[in-house]
Design an enzyme around this catalytic site. Structure first.
Site, PDB file in Angstrom:
ATOM      1  N   LYS A 130       4.388  -2.414 -50.538  1.00 51.27           N
ATOM      2  CA  LYS A 130       3.765  -1.253 -51.197  1.00 51.27           C
ATOM      3  C   LYS A 130       4.875  -0.399 -51.778  1.00 51.27           C
ATOM      4  O   LYS A 130       6.014  -0.438 -51.289  1.00 51.27           O
ATOM      5  CB  LYS A 130       2.969  -0.428 -50.175  1.00 51.27           C
ATOM      6  CG  LYS A 130       1.926   0.475 -50.777  1.00 51.27           C
ATOM      7  CD  LYS A 130       0.650  -0.278 -51.137  1.00 51.27           C
ATOM      8  CE  LYS A 130      -0.308   0.611 -51.874  1.00 51.27           C
ATOM      9  NZ  LYS A 130      -1.629  -0.040 -52.040  1.00 51.27           N
ATOM     10  N   ASP A 170      -2.412   1.562 -57.740  1.00 49.86           N
ATOM     11  CA  ASP A 170      -3.037   2.206 -56.571  1.00 49.86           C
ATOM     12  C   ASP A 170      -3.378   3.615 -57.050  1.00 49.86           C
ATOM     13  O   ASP A 170      -3.583   3.823 -58.263  1.00 49.86           O
ATOM     14  CB  ASP A 170      -2.082   2.188 -55.369  1.00 49.86           C
ATOM     15  CG  ASP A 170      -2.756   2.613 -54.057  1.00 49.86           C
ATOM     16  OD1 ASP A 170      -3.493   1.810 -53.479  1.00 49.86           O
ATOM     17  OD2 ASP A 170      -2.564   3.773 -53.622  1.00 49.86           O
TER      18      ASP A 170
HETATM   19  P1  NDP Z   1      -7.567   6.578 -58.084  1.00 51.82           P
HETATM   20  O1  NDP Z   1      -6.314   7.290 -58.373  1.00 51.82           O
HETATM   21  O2  NDP Z   1      -8.261   5.864 -59.178  1.00 51.82           O
HETATM   22  O3  NDP Z   1      -8.620   7.563 -57.403  1.00 51.82           O
HETATM   23  C1  NDP Z   1      -8.333   8.252 -56.227  1.00 51.82           C
HETATM   24  C2  NDP Z   1      -9.477   9.199 -55.949  1.00 51.82           C
HETATM   25  O4  NDP Z   1      -9.338   9.728 -54.645  1.00 51.82           O
HETATM   26  C3  NDP Z   1      -9.510  10.379 -56.909  1.00 51.82           C
HETATM   27  O5  NDP Z   1     -10.850  10.729 -57.137  1.00 51.82           O
HETATM   28  C4  NDP Z   1      -8.789  11.467 -56.136  1.00 51.82           C
HETATM   29  O6  NDP Z   1      -9.173  12.786 -56.478  1.00 51.82           O
HETATM   30  C5  NDP Z   1      -9.254  11.159 -54.736  1.00 51.82           C
HETATM   31  N1  NDP Z   1      -8.260  11.634 -53.782  1.00 51.82           N
HETATM   32  C6  NDP Z   1      -6.958  11.297 -53.708  1.00 51.82           C
HETATM   33  N2  NDP Z   1      -6.353  11.961 -52.726  1.00 51.82           N
HETATM   34  C7  NDP Z   1      -7.315  12.752 -52.193  1.00 51.82           C
HETATM   35  C8  NDP Z   1      -7.334  13.676 -51.141  1.00 51.82           C
HETATM   36  N3  NDP Z   1      -6.204  13.944 -50.448  1.00 51.82           N
HETATM   37  N4  NDP Z   1      -8.514  14.284 -50.829  1.00 51.82           N
HETATM   38  C9  NDP Z   1      -9.641  14.018 -51.537  1.00 51.82           C
HETATM   39  N5  NDP Z   1      -9.679  13.159 -52.555  1.00 51.82           N
HETATM   40  C10 NDP Z   1      -8.539  12.531 -52.865  1.00 51.82           C
HETATM   41  O7  NDP Z   1      -7.211   5.566 -56.886  1.00 51.82           O
HETATM   42  P2  NDP Z   1      -7.963   4.224 -56.436  1.00 51.82           P
HETATM   43  O8  NDP Z   1      -9.423   4.375 -56.639  1.00 51.82           O
HETATM   44  O9  NDP Z   1      -7.242   3.088 -57.034  1.00 51.82           O
HETATM   45  O10 NDP Z   1      -7.623   4.216 -54.871  1.00 51.82           O
HETATM   46  C11 NDP Z   1      -8.454   4.854 -53.906  1.00 51.82           C
HETATM   47  C12 NDP Z   1      -8.187   4.256 -52.539  1.00 51.82           C
HETATM   48  O11 NDP Z   1      -8.453   2.836 -52.579  1.00 51.82           O
HETATM   49  C13 NDP Z   1      -6.749   4.386 -52.029  1.00 51.82           C
HETATM   50  O12 NDP Z   1      -6.774   4.514 -50.622  1.00 51.82           O
HETATM   51  C14 NDP Z   1      -6.138   3.028 -52.384  1.00 51.82           C
HETATM   52  O13 NDP Z   1      -5.034   2.710 -51.562  1.00 51.82           O
HETATM   53  C15 NDP Z   1      -7.332   2.122 -52.106  1.00 51.82           C
HETATM   54  N6  NDP Z   1      -7.274   0.815 -52.745  1.00 51.82           N
HETATM   55  C16 NDP Z   1      -7.161   0.707 -54.110  1.00 51.82           C
HETATM   56  C17 NDP Z   1      -7.156  -0.542 -54.692  1.00 51.82           C
HETATM   57  C18 NDP Z   1      -7.149  -0.711 -56.170  1.00 51.82           C
HETATM   58  O14 NDP Z   1      -7.326  -1.862 -56.626  1.00 51.82           O
HETATM   59  N7  NDP Z   1      -6.999   0.327 -56.973  1.00 51.82           N
HETATM   60  C19 NDP Z   1      -7.159  -1.771 -53.875  1.00 51.82           C
HETATM   61  C20 NDP Z   1      -7.392  -1.543 -52.468  1.00 51.82           C
HETATM   62  C21 NDP Z   1      -7.406  -0.289 -51.943  1.00 51.82           C
HETATM   63  P3  NDP Z   1      -8.294  13.640 -57.541  1.00 51.82           P
HETATM   64  O15 NDP Z   1      -8.560  12.948 -58.844  1.00 51.82           O
HETATM   65  O16 NDP Z   1      -8.859  14.998 -57.452  1.00 51.82           O
HETATM   66  O17 NDP Z   1      -6.875  13.536 -57.107  1.00 51.82           O
END
Ligand code: NDP
Length: 448
Positions: A130, A170
């Protein structure tokens, strides 16, 4: 047995805490795996001799570097960045890059550690790693994001490659950022090959990679529901997050006849008592892409500033898809009071330790991210093989492979999941199944 397991886990964890102080997220991720697998290791002479858990809880290496870039005013900005290469026991290091001010070595070590087990569950030859930076893209212009990505890759390109380490996206790293990163990789290395996944379709990206994590999560949840003889149709599903994983999970849940009753971001939660439409989900995507909040919600959505979705609306299935430790014990109790029966994790480690215990005590069916969100890395694995062979699969074929992979992961995990409070312990199943695969490889290599 349980006492022995608890004692062995505590001894292991004390040693880890002593040598890696203040890495709370990393300790949390390791403890959960160690608790489920330490007796498997101790009872197998080859695994015990190889000391697999000791080896996996020390990454192969952590590369740390400085990223210097110029903002739109011409001022110099400096960020910190890392690549954690946890294990390449069963394939090249593989895992995403995250840009967020909360990124630090503890967070990346936890994510790299989880990735090793997740990638093993996909059945593909992928190791775990990562990376990321404490860079905060909020409020940054497109040109600033481009310059940051180019500066980061000027250094990262020395440590990655298609047979060595293959990063993906991510949090805050999507198709746009991967484009900038890949452009810089190509420039510095003078080679066009699949050193990153999540690429755009015109330069080697796989069909369905963007959708894969969220859609795969819903396919996995479908198997959990079938195992419990429960119906998808009309099921009330609470989703957190508003990014890639959350919006695609919401879209596929809706397509399968469920009612999606929430989404959220770091500013607050959107609630839809009667369920969201595809137009609502599109509006959320559009709002986030243009850098707005979710407060100016259209009809049918209620915005709760500063709130989380848990317990705000009745829901049986919870899909936490935002970030680690977003769902604590109190929030889960609220969700249970509002009807929660099942959890499938879209984010990595979204439940605090206290919430995990509560879920177990209350007999919730609970799938860990390393099983239920593995669809994204699985399609990244297919992207790597498409790049290597120069042959590309249609969206239909990739979708069907994704469904098969999620079904296989469900079967693999279920086969190792003992019942606990009357429901399969998916967490234990995922940890043991992932562990066995990696442990067999590590113990075959000898003392190296
Ligand atoms: P994005 O950046 O597309 O979206 C993240 C979302 O989570 C945003 O809506 C963000 O809100 C919100 N968020 C982030 N931090 C916080 C927080 N501290 N409190 C509340 N909301 C929060 O990321 P992904 O959708 O790609 O990833 C989301 C999760 O999925 C992560 O844990 C990632 O590790 C996991 N994941 C992702 C994969 C992928 O293919 N993308 C694969 C497997 C797991 P805001 O916009 O306001 O910051």
């Amino acid at each position: 047995m349980t006492d022995r397991r608890a004692a062995l886990t505590e001894t292991f964890m004390q040693a880890l805490r002593d040598r890696t102080p203040q890495e709370d997220e990393f300790h949390q991720a390791v403890e959960e795996v160690v608790y489920d697998t330490i007796t498997v290791e101790k009872n197998d002479p080859a695994f015990a001799r190889a000391r697999v858990l000791d080896r996996l809880s020390e990454p192969d290496r952590v590369v740390a570097f400085r990223v210097v870039w110029e903002d739109d005013t011409g001022a110099i900005q400096i960020n910190r960045a890392w690549r954690v290469q946890t294990s390449n026991a069963i394939g090249p290091y593989k895992g995403g890059l995250r840009f967020h001010p909360t990124v630090n070595p503890s967070v990346l070590k936890f994510l790299g550690f989880e990735q090793v087990f997740k990638n093993a569950l996909t059945g593909l030859p992928l190791g775990g790693g990562k990376g990321g930076s404490d860079f905060d893209p909020k409020g940054r212009s497109d040109a600033e994001i481009m310059r940051f990505c180019h500066a980061l890759m000027a250094e990262l390109c020395k440590y990655i490659g298609p047979d060595h380490d293959v990063p993906a996206g991510d949090i805050n790293v999507g198709t746009r950022e991967i484009g900038y990163l890949f452009g810089a990789y190509k420039q510095h290395r003078g080679q066009f090959h699949g050193a990153l996944t999540g690429k755009g379709p015109s330069f080697g990206g796989s069909a369905m990679r963007v959708e894969a994590t969220g859609y795969g999560l819903v396919y996995f949840a479908g198997h959990m529901l079938a195992q419990q003889n429960r119906e998808k149709d009309g099921l009330r599903v609470a989703v957190s997050g508003a990014g890639n994983v959350a919006t695609h999970a919401a879209e596929e849940a809706l397509a399968q006849g469920a009612k999606v009753v929430s989404l959220s971001d770091s500013g607050g939660a959107l609630v839809a008592e009667e369920g969201m439409s595809q137009d609502h989900i599109n509006w959320v995507r559009q709002a986030k892409a243009s850098g707005q909040g979710l407060d100016d919600a259209p009809d049918g959505l209620r915005y709760n500033a500063g709130a989380q979705p848990w317990g705000a609306v009745e829901a049986e299935l919870l899909l936490p898809c935002a970030t680690q430790n977003e769902l604590d014990r109190d929030a889960l109790q609220d969700a249970i009071d509002a009807g929660a029966k099942m959890i499938a994790e879209g984010a990595n480690m979204p439940l605090t330790g206290g919430a995990v215990k509560l879920a177990q005590q209350k007999g919730l069916v609970h799938a860990p991210g390393k099983a239920s969100n593995a669809g994204g890395v699985a399609i990244s694995g297919l992207e790597m093989s498409q790049n290597a062979h120069g042959q590309y699969l249609s969206a239909e074929t990739v979708r069907s492979r994704l469904k098969d992979i999620m079904g296989n992961i469900h079967q693999t995990v279920l086969a190792e999941a003992d019942p606990r409070n009357g429901v399969p312990d998916y967490r234990q199943g995922a940890n043991i199944a992932g562990y066995r695969k990696v442990a067999q490889a590590i113990s075959a290599f000898g003392a190296i």
